[in-house]
Design an enzyme around this catalytic site. Structure first.
Site, PDB file in Angstrom:
ATOM      1  N   TYR A  83       4.345 -39.363  40.298  1.00 28.18           N
ATOM      2  CA  TYR A  83       5.274 -40.023  39.366  1.00 28.18           C
ATOM      3  C   TYR A  83       5.073 -39.466  37.967  1.00 28.18           C
ATOM      4  O   TYR A  83       3.941 -39.196  37.566  1.00 28.18           O
ATOM      5  CB  TYR A  83       5.025 -41.539  39.353  1.00 28.18           C
ATOM      6  CG  TYR A  83       5.451 -42.235  40.629  1.00 28.18           C
ATOM      7  CD1 TYR A  83       6.685 -42.860  40.724  1.00 28.18           C
ATOM      8  CD2 TYR A  83       4.629 -42.256  41.747  1.00 28.18           C
ATOM      9  CE1 TYR A  83       7.090 -43.500  41.883  1.00 28.18           C
ATOM     10  CE2 TYR A  83       5.021 -42.895  42.919  1.00 28.18           C
ATOM     11  CZ  TYR A  83       6.261 -43.511  42.982  1.00 28.18           C
ATOM     12  OH  TYR A  83       6.663 -44.143  44.130  1.00 28.18           O
ATOM     13  N   GLU A  84       6.174 -39.336  37.200  1.00 26.72           N
ATOM     14  CA  GLU A  84       6.048 -38.682  35.894  1.00 26.72           C
ATOM     15  C   GLU A  84       5.210 -39.495  34.908  1.00 26.72           C
ATOM     16  O   GLU A  84       4.776 -38.977  33.894  1.00 26.72           O
ATOM     17  CB  GLU A  84       7.426 -38.365  35.300  1.00 26.72           C
ATOM     18  CG  GLU A  84       8.217 -39.575  34.864  1.00 26.72           C
ATOM     19  CD  GLU A  84       9.628 -39.218  34.435  1.00 26.72           C
ATOM     20  OE1 GLU A  84       9.996 -38.042  34.492  1.00 26.72           O
ATOM     21  OE2 GLU A  84      10.363 -40.131  34.054  1.00 26.72           O
ATOM     22  N   SER A  85       4.959 -40.744  35.228  1.00 34.31           N
ATOM     23  CA  SER A  85       4.089 -41.553  34.372  1.00 34.31           C
ATOM     24  C   SER A  85       2.644 -41.054  34.427  1.00 34.31           C
ATOM     25  O   SER A  85       1.818 -41.496  33.647  1.00 34.31           O
ATOM     26  CB  SER A  85       4.128 -43.005  34.831  1.00 34.31           C
ATOM     27  OG  SER A  85       3.776 -43.092  36.203  1.00 34.31           O
ATOM     28  N   GLY A  86       2.335 -40.157  35.345  1.00 30.59           N
ATOM     29  CA  GLY A  86       0.981 -39.604  35.412  1.00 30.59           C
ATOM     30  C   GLY A  86       0.236 -39.947  36.685  1.00 30.59           C
ATOM     31  O   GLY A  86      -0.883 -39.483  36.891  1.00 30.59           O
TER      32      GLY A  86
END
Lengths: 271, 248
Positions: free
Chosen positions: B50-53
């Site tokens: 996920y691009e949130s990390g």
């Protein structure tokens, strides 16, 4: 050196009309309480910087606190539109807003360059998109390989405000869970404020935690539940129901203003 | 069990596309549901990024946002946003990107920025987020998108994310490392790029959908493969798992 002060004192000292202000936190640890304090103190003409404006900037834009917005994704995650953000861009309500938008990769690298005090950062990005013609990005040739790369200008906000789980009495801050770009935003900014859930005697080491030494910060303010309806991993939970409810509250200008008056500005509604 | 709806078929077909994938990059919405379903039914070792990390997140519930607490709490590693884009996405470490958009054109370019004129928009959409660099650098892209004339347009109002730009060779000229979109999965069927023209061709229809249905829902003259296949109907296992997941 970070002073441990109250949130109203910190905002009064650090945030001025016309400032460029980055309130960061990537879905997690969004500094809602600090943003609300900025609104209560009536700061105006702000340049608001944030990768994901989220509900907090929807509120700040809807209250007319911003003249300009720098961002990379302006949606209510998993729900849909940010209606105040859209109303400002589509209809200029409550005031026209200037925008500068990037991709996430571009924004993240702008913060990195700011933290490093370099004029720009390079990345493979923006190529072939219409963004390139509508934002501030240049293309350079790599001096080693000749590859064409995007160069994005450093972000250097006047003020960065972030939220963390804890600080010690010396103002050293520790946050864990999704770390976003908070450390980079703090290091890129001229002034910085961290709101924290709790002040502890000693920061206990935690896997994957980010520690920001107190001596690079201006102020730390004890602000329990200060990231709600976002969350502080291990302490509070994301209020997903509120994010869903915000859709209806924010769709209508009057409903939005009434909600803000009651829940943020603390005014008693007289009808 | 009631018959699968068109939306359920789309999600199930998207999940099948990840049966042999090692790593997938996902946003919220139907792509996220499909990726979690793929882990449940086809590919338990699929790594969700996920691009949130959150790298290797194992959510039990479908997350509302890409930064829900469950993603960080169950991840193998959680990294900062700059690290995610510079060290994981940029170098092409992620195999498949699962993306959606408000508009798509015949070259699988995507718009998630604006409907109408940029400076005077009819509808201001959220904007790029991570999509441009994710689509440029992941090994390949799978687009999961509703099939209608609103989404399948002759000309995008704004190119947020490059598919094949204006045709063969364009990605290479732009310095993109990933191959680009290899499938577009809709609620009507599946489209794949023709290797010689880089234009989308209808290659598969879901059960009960006609070529006419797909043409009517496409804003350009849709090319249709000579060997048009029909989607294998959802199995009870797939449908059960999807409904159970949505009910959690």
């Amino acid at each position: 050196m970070a002073e441990i002060v109250s949130l109203p004192e910190a905002v009064a000292e650090l945030v001025r009309d016309g400032d460029s202000v980055a309130l960061e936190g990537f879905t997690h640890l969004i500094p809602f309480a600090a943003g609300h304090e900025v609104l209560r103190q009536g700061r105006r003409e702000l340049e608001l910087i944030r990768m994901t404006p989220d509900v907090l900037y929807d509120q700040m834009i809807g209250m007319g606190a911003a003249r300009r917005l720098v961002f990379s994704y302006g949606g209510n995650p998993g729900v849909g539109s940010l209606h105040r953000f859209r109303d400002a861009i589509e209809h200029g309500w409550p005031a026209p807003i200037e925008i500068e938008e990037h991709s996430h990769a571009g924004m993240a690298n702008r913060y990195l360059a700011g933290a490093a005090d370099l004029p720009f950062a390079v990345l493979r990005g923006y190529a072939g998109t219409d963004l390139a013609a509508h934002t501030n990005v240049r293309f350079i040739e790599c001096p080693y390989t000749g590859e064409r790369l995007a160069a994005v200008a450093a972000l250097a906000p006047d003020v960065a405000i972030v939220h963390a789980q804890e600080a010690d009495h010396a103002g050293n801050v520790q946050l864990w869970g999704i770390p976003g770009v908070q450390k980079e935003a703090v290091l890129a900014a001229t002034r910085s404020l961290v709101t924290v859930e709790q002040i502890v005697e000693r920061l206990e080491p935690r896997p994957g935690a980010v520690v920001i030494p107190g001596w690079v910060l201006d102020a730390v303010a004890l602000t329990p539940r200060g990231s709600q309806p976002s969350y502080s991993l291990g302490i509070t939970e994301r209020d997903n129901d509120f994010y869903r409810r915000w859709d209806a509250i924010s769709r209508d200008r009057d409903a939005f203003l009434a909600w803000m008056a009651e829940h943020v500005l603390g005014e008693v509604l007289v009808r | 069990m009631s018959e699968a709806s068109a939306d359920e078929v789309q999600t199930i077909v998207a999940a099948r596309a990840l049966a042999h994938t090692k790593t997938v990059f996902i946003g919220v919405g139907r792509p996220s549901t499909a990726a979690i379903l793929a882990r449940m039914v086809h590919n338990p070792s699929l790594v969700l990024v996920y691009e949130s990390g959150a790298i290797g997140a194992k959510p039990f519930h479908i997350p509302l946002s890409i930064g829900d607490g469950e993603l960080a709490a169950t991840a193998d590693a959680v990294v900062s946003v700059p690290e995610m884009f510079n060290d994981w996405i940029g170098p092409g470490r992620i195999e498949v990107a699962f993306l959606s958009a408000a508009q798509i054109d015949r070259f699988a370019n995507l718009n998630s920025t604006v409907i109408g004129d940029y400076d005077h928009p009819v509808t201001r959409l959220p904007g790029a987020g991570g999509a441009p660099e994710i689509a440029a650098n992941c090994e390949r892209v799978i687009v999961v998108i509703p099939h209608s004339r609103r989404t399948f347009v002759e000309r995008l109002d704004f190119v947020t994310t490059v598919g094949y730009a204006d045709g063969p060779g364009a990605r290479q000229r732009l310095g993109m490392r990933g191959r680009g979109p290899t499938a577009v999965i809709t609620d009507l069927g599946v489209l794949e790029p023709d290797p010689s023209s880089a234009q989308l061709v209808l290659t598969q229809l879901h059960e009960g959908v006609t070529v006419e249905n797909a043409r009517d829902a496409t804003g350009w003259d849709l090319a249709v493969a000579e060997q048009l296949s029909v989607t294998e109907p959802p199995s009870d296992t797939e449908l059960d798992a999807l409904r159970e997941l949505l009910a959690r």
